[in-house]
Design a protein around this motif. Structure first.
Motif, PDB file in Angstrom:
ATOM      1  N   ILE A  92       0.870  -1.179   0.000  1.00 17.05           N
ATOM      2  CA  ILE A  92       0.000   0.000   0.000  1.00 17.05           C
ATOM      3  C   ILE A  92       0.901   1.220   0.000  1.00 17.05           C
ATOM      4  CG2 ILE A  92      -1.824   1.249   1.208  1.00 17.05           C
ATOM      5  CD1 ILE A  92      -2.611  -1.419   2.515  1.00 17.05           C
ATOM      6  N   HIS A  93       0.887   1.972  -1.082  1.00 17.31           N
ATOM      7  CA  HIS A  93       1.740   3.151  -1.222  1.00 17.31           C
ATOM      8  C   HIS A  93       0.909   4.411  -0.993  1.00 17.31           C
ATOM      9  CE1 HIS A  93       5.063   1.096  -3.854  1.00 17.31           C
ATOM     10  NE2 HIS A  93       4.895   0.544  -2.681  1.00 17.31           N
ATOM     11  N   ALA A  94       1.251   5.148   0.045  1.00 15.65           N
ATOM     12  CA  ALA A  94       0.565   6.405   0.365  1.00 15.65           C
ATOM     13  C   ALA A  94       1.516   7.568   0.105  1.00 15.65           C
ATOM     14  CB  ALA A  94       0.108   6.402   1.818  1.00 15.65           C
ATOM     15  N   THR A  95       1.163   8.421  -0.858  1.00 13.40           N
ATOM     16  CA  THR A  95       2.026   9.539  -1.244  1.00 13.40           C
ATOM     17  C   THR A  95       1.268  10.850  -1.074  1.00 13.40           C
ATOM     18  OG1 THR A  95       3.103   8.138  -2.888  1.00 13.40           O
ATOM     19  CG2 THR A  95       3.483  10.503  -3.055  1.00 13.40           C
ATOM     20  N   PRO A  96       1.712  11.742  -0.173  1.00  9.06           N
ATOM     21  CA  PRO A  96       1.012  13.017   0.017  1.00  9.06           C
ATOM     22  C   PRO A  96       1.263  13.951  -1.152  1.00  9.06           C
ATOM     23  CG  PRO A  96       3.007  12.991   1.329  1.00  9.06           C
ATOM     24  CD  PRO A  96       2.888  11.629   0.705  1.00  9.06           C
ATOM     25  N   SER A  97       0.300  14.803  -1.432  1.00 12.81           N
ATOM     26  CA  SER A  97       0.468  15.805  -2.491  1.00 12.81           C
ATOM     27  C   SER A  97       1.061  17.099  -1.953  1.00 12.81           C
ATOM     28  CB  SER A  97      -0.878  16.084  -3.166  1.00 12.81           C
ATOM     29  OG  SER A  97      -1.861  16.437  -2.218  1.00 12.81           O
ATOM     30  N   VAL A  98       1.069  17.252  -0.637  1.00 16.98           N
ATOM     31  CA  VAL A  98       1.716  18.388   0.031  1.00 16.98           C
ATOM     32  C   VAL A  98       2.487  17.821   1.215  1.00 16.98           C
ATOM     33  CG1 VAL A  98      -0.059  20.051  -0.652  1.00 16.98           C
ATOM     34  CG2 VAL A  98      -0.283  18.816   1.518  1.00 16.98           C
ATOM     35  N   PRO A  99       3.474  18.541   1.741  1.00 18.17           N
ATOM     36  CA  PRO A  99       4.200  18.020   2.907  1.00 18.17           C
ATOM     37  C   PRO A  99       3.251  17.642   4.036  1.00 18.17           C
ATOM     38  CG  PRO A  99       5.347  19.913   2.013  1.00 18.17           C
ATOM     39  CD  PRO A  99       4.046  19.829   1.263  1.00 18.17           C
ATOM     40  N   ALA A 100       3.443  16.450   4.590  1.00 17.05           N
ATOM     41  CA  ALA A 100       2.537  15.935   5.616  1.00 17.05           C
ATOM     42  C   ALA A 100       2.826  16.544   6.974  1.00 17.05           C
ATOM     43  CB  ALA A 100       2.675  14.414   5.698  1.00 17.05           C
ATOM     44  N   ASN A 101       1.765  16.747   7.746  1.00 12.53           N
ATOM     45  CA  ASN A 101       1.876  17.213   9.119  1.00 12.53           C
ATOM     46  C   ASN A 101       1.512  16.058  10.053  1.00 12.53           C
ATOM     47  OD1 ASN A 101       2.537  19.995   8.617  1.00 12.53           O
ATOM     48  ND2 ASN A 101       0.416  20.298   7.964  1.00 12.53           N
ATOM     49  N   PRO A 102       2.159  15.957  11.216  1.00  8.42           N
ATOM     50  CA  PRO A 102       1.826  14.868  12.140  1.00  8.42           C
ATOM     51  C   PRO A 102       0.454  15.049  12.765  1.00  8.42           C
ATOM     52  CG  PRO A 102       3.395  16.402  13.143  1.00  8.42           C
ATOM     53  CD  PRO A 102       3.244  16.819  11.708  1.00  8.42           C
ATOM     54  N   ARG A 103      -0.145  13.934  13.167  1.00  5.34           N
ATOM     55  CA  ARG A 103      -1.410  13.887  13.909  1.00  5.34           C
ATOM     56  C   ARG A 103      -2.602  14.446  13.130  1.00  5.34           C
ATOM     57  NH1 ARG A 103       2.607  15.288  17.087  1.00  5.34           N
ATOM     58  NH2 ARG A 103       2.163  17.498  16.885  1.00  5.34           N
ATOM     59  N   THR A 104      -2.545  14.414  11.812  1.00  3.20           N
ATOM     60  CA  THR A 104      -3.691  14.829  11.004  1.00  3.20           C
ATOM     61  C   THR A 104      -3.593  14.180   9.634  1.00  3.20           C
ATOM     62  OG1 THR A 104      -4.971  16.733  10.195  1.00  3.20           O
ATOM     63  CG2 THR A 104      -2.571  16.891  10.042  1.00  3.20           C
ATOM     64  N   THR A 105      -4.695  14.169   8.897  1.00  4.87           N
ATOM     65  CA  THR A 105      -4.667  13.600   7.552  1.00  4.87           C
ATOM     66  C   THR A 105      -4.079  14.601   6.561  1.00  4.87           C
ATOM     67  OG1 THR A 105      -6.928  14.363   7.133  1.00  4.87           O
ATOM     68  CG2 THR A 105      -6.653  12.115   7.973  1.00  4.87           C
ATOM     69  N   THR A 106      -3.571  14.067   5.471  1.00  9.62           N
ATOM     70  CA  THR A 106      -2.943  14.869   4.424  1.00  9.62           C
ATOM     71  C   THR A 106      -3.492  14.413   3.072  1.00  9.62           C
ATOM     72  OG1 THR A 106      -0.907  15.051   5.729  1.00  9.62           O
ATOM     73  CG2 THR A 106      -0.751  15.546   3.369  1.00  9.62           C
ATOM     74  N   PRO A 107      -3.877  15.315   2.190  1.00  7.90           N
ATOM     75  CA  PRO A 107      -4.364  14.893   0.870  1.00  7.90           C
ATOM     76  C   PRO A 107      -3.247  14.239   0.061  1.00  7.90           C
ATOM     77  CG  PRO A 107      -4.073  17.276   0.939  1.00  7.90           C
ATOM     78  CD  PRO A 107      -3.905  16.784   2.341  1.00  7.90           C
ATOM     79  N   GLY A 108      -3.608  13.282  -0.754  1.00  6.30           N
ATOM     80  CA  GLY A 108      -2.614  12.587  -1.568  1.00  6.30           C
ATOM     81  C   GLY A 108      -3.229  11.416  -2.301  1.00  6.30           C
ATOM     82  N   LYS A 109      -2.418  10.465  -2.668  1.00  5.10           N
ATOM     83  CA  LYS A 109      -2.857   9.293  -3.411  1.00  5.10           C
ATOM     84  C   LYS A 109      -2.450   8.025  -2.661  1.00  5.10           C
ATOM     85  CE  LYS A 109      -4.420  11.452  -7.124  1.00  5.10           C
ATOM     86  NZ  LYS A 109      -5.851  11.389  -7.531  1.00  5.10           N
ATOM     87  N   VAL A 110      -3.340   7.031  -2.691  1.00  4.63           N
ATOM     88  CA  VAL A 110      -3.060   5.724  -2.114  1.00  4.63           C
ATOM     89  C   VAL A 110      -3.228   4.677  -3.204  1.00  4.63           C
ATOM     90  CG1 VAL A 110      -3.732   3.986  -0.410  1.00  4.63           C
ATOM     91  CG2 VAL A 110      -3.785   6.416   0.195  1.00  4.63           C
ATOM     92  N   HIS A 111      -2.194   3.863  -3.425  1.00  6.05           N
ATOM     93  CA  HIS A 111      -2.219   2.849  -4.476  1.00  6.05           C
ATOM     94  C   HIS A 111      -1.944   1.478  -3.875  1.00  6.05           C
ATOM     95  CE1 HIS A 111      -2.206   5.849  -7.713  1.00  6.05           C
ATOM     96  NE2 HIS A 111      -1.288   6.498  -7.018  1.00  6.05           N
ATOM     97  N   TYR A 112      -2.617   0.462  -4.413  1.00  9.47           N
ATOM     98  CA  TYR A 112      -2.359  -0.928  -4.066  1.00  9.47           C
ATOM     99  C   TYR A 112      -1.479  -1.520  -5.177  1.00  9.47           C
ATOM    100  CZ  TYR A 112      -6.086  -0.416  -0.635  1.00  9.47           C
ATOM    101  OH  TYR A 112      -6.848   0.006   0.423  1.00  9.47           O
ATOM    102  N   ILE A 113      -0.319  -2.037  -4.796  1.00  6.31           N
ATOM    103  CA  ILE A 113       0.683  -2.465  -5.779  1.00  6.31           C
ATOM    104  C   ILE A 113       1.206  -3.850  -5.401  1.00  6.31           C
ATOM    105  CG2 ILE A 113       2.981  -1.945  -6.722  1.00  6.31           C
ATOM    106  CD1 ILE A 113       2.356   1.016  -6.306  1.00  6.31           C
TER     107      ILE A 113
END
Length: 375
Positions: A35-56
């Motif tokens: 499961i590859h989770a890649t944020p579209s903006v720099p991630a902050n701790p303790r909260t969700t971050t927009p991005g893409k999740v792929h099953y590979i």
């Protein structure tokens, strides 16, 4: 005119019966859902971050086998998966191994969580013994450190997988021909074989300061020598963007021979011809140097410039590319050069292994021009 097909090697079974088995490289280890989770903006701790999740499709052994297949080899894969969403060959009491990788915006791995208990619980020596005919006929076998290598009498490539699992080398070192640790795995293996914390990891600030290849080699050399003294014939240290160190105990003449039972045909024969045309087998050996008294041979292969998308499959494709070439009858230095080209193609896509490899493109890369012999 059709070429004649070579006779299949025969393996003697316990009951005295001879069984013909096709000589295929054997790959034993994990098939994993990544499961590859890649944020579209720099991630902050303790909260969700927009991005893409792929099953590979993932797993070190599975990635290596896929890379080899796409380069013309025909690996025989031994693994286990569950009766669940990711399962292929299924058992109801098994959960397929899953690894969740969290990347930064540059594609660098920030953190990962691995749930791979099923591989270690169910891919047992008893299960693997069912495939003894295939193993005994194989030109080479790769085992990832999720498993223990068995006595097989064929060259074994040990892929450490992680720092923690790399310490398992202690129980299998006498069976290993090739090992491909990164810097941290190398230190962990050397400490495990030395029965103590003899070696310290390379400091992160040293990496940031981009010390020279020679300096890095001098820092890693004592740990490399421990592995070689324990009987491992070839140590391939992967250095990420700094390339690869190839080390052996003794003359590199060991690297000239093809693996036992290799009989390239089809794509394997094509790979053999293409590599030999761009990289003759004797190209590396005229400049060999050794350290006085130690017989240590070491050479540096630089990484190829790449437009990096994701780095997770690079090491696996390096091993897969090298093994495909060894099975095609190429020497280890030629094989490693192709492995580096295969790794370059891997980091430029968002899957662990590229959808396809062009043999002409891979073997046409100028991947050996700046090979450096280390003293």
């Amino acid at each position: 005119m059709e070429s004649s097909v070579p006779a299949l090697p025969s393996v003697l079974l316990k009951d005295g019966e001879l069984k013909d088995v096709e000589a295929k490289p054997v790959i034993i280890g994990g098939m994993v859902l990544d499961i590859h989770a890649t944020p579209s903006v720099p991630a902050n701790p303790r909260t969700t971050t927009p991005g893409k999740v792929h099953y590979i499709l993932g797993g070190v052994a599975r990635n290596v086998a896929e890379c080899m297949s796409k380069l013309g080899a025909k690996p025989y894969m031994i693994s286990v998966v569950g009766l669940d969403m990711a399962g292929i060959q299924r058992r109801q009491d098994i959960e397929t191994a899953v690894v969740c990788n969290i990347f930064d915006v540059k594609g660098e791995l920030g953190a990962a969580v691995a749930s791979v208990e099923a591989i270690e619980k169910f891919l047992t020596p008893e299960w693997i013994r069912q495939f003894n005919c295939n193993i005994r006929a194989a030109p080479v076998m790769m085992v990832d450190a999720n498993l223990m290598a068995a006595e097989s009498g064929i060259p074994v490539w040990f892929e450490p997988v992680s720092v923690v699992k790399s310490k398992r080398v202690v129980s299998v070192v006498k069976h290993i021909t090739f090992a491909s640790p990164n810097e941290d795995e190398l230190i962990a293996m050397a400490n495990a074989l030395s029965c103590g914390e003899v070696f310290s990891p390379i400091q992160k600030d040293n990496k940031k300061n981009k010390c020279s290849t020679e300096s890095l080699f001098q820092m890693l050399r004592p740990a490399i020598w421990v592995l070689l003294e324990e009987g491992i014939k070839v140590v391939v240290v992967t250095l990420g963007s700094d390339g690869v160190l190839l080390c052996s105990n003794g003359a590199p003449g060991f690297m000239k021979g093809s693996s036992k039972g290799s009989n390239p045909h089809g794509s394997g024969n094509q790979l053999y011809r293409l590599v030999n045309s761009s990289c003759p087998p004797n190209r590396f050996f005229s400049a060999s140097k050794f350290e006085g008294g130690s017989n240590l041979f070491a050479a540096h292969f630089p990484a190829l410039p790449a437009s990096v998308v994701r780095l997770t499959g690079a090491g696996d494709c390096l091993v897969g590319g090298a093994l495909a070439c060894i099975c095609a009858g190429l020497n280890v230095m030629q094989s490693l050069a192709v492995g580096i080209a295969a790794a370059k193609a891997a980091v430029e896509v968002d899957t662990n292994v590229p959808t396809e490899y062009s043999l002409a493109k891979i073997t046409g890369m100028k991947f050996i021009c700046s090979l450096q012999q280390l003293v």
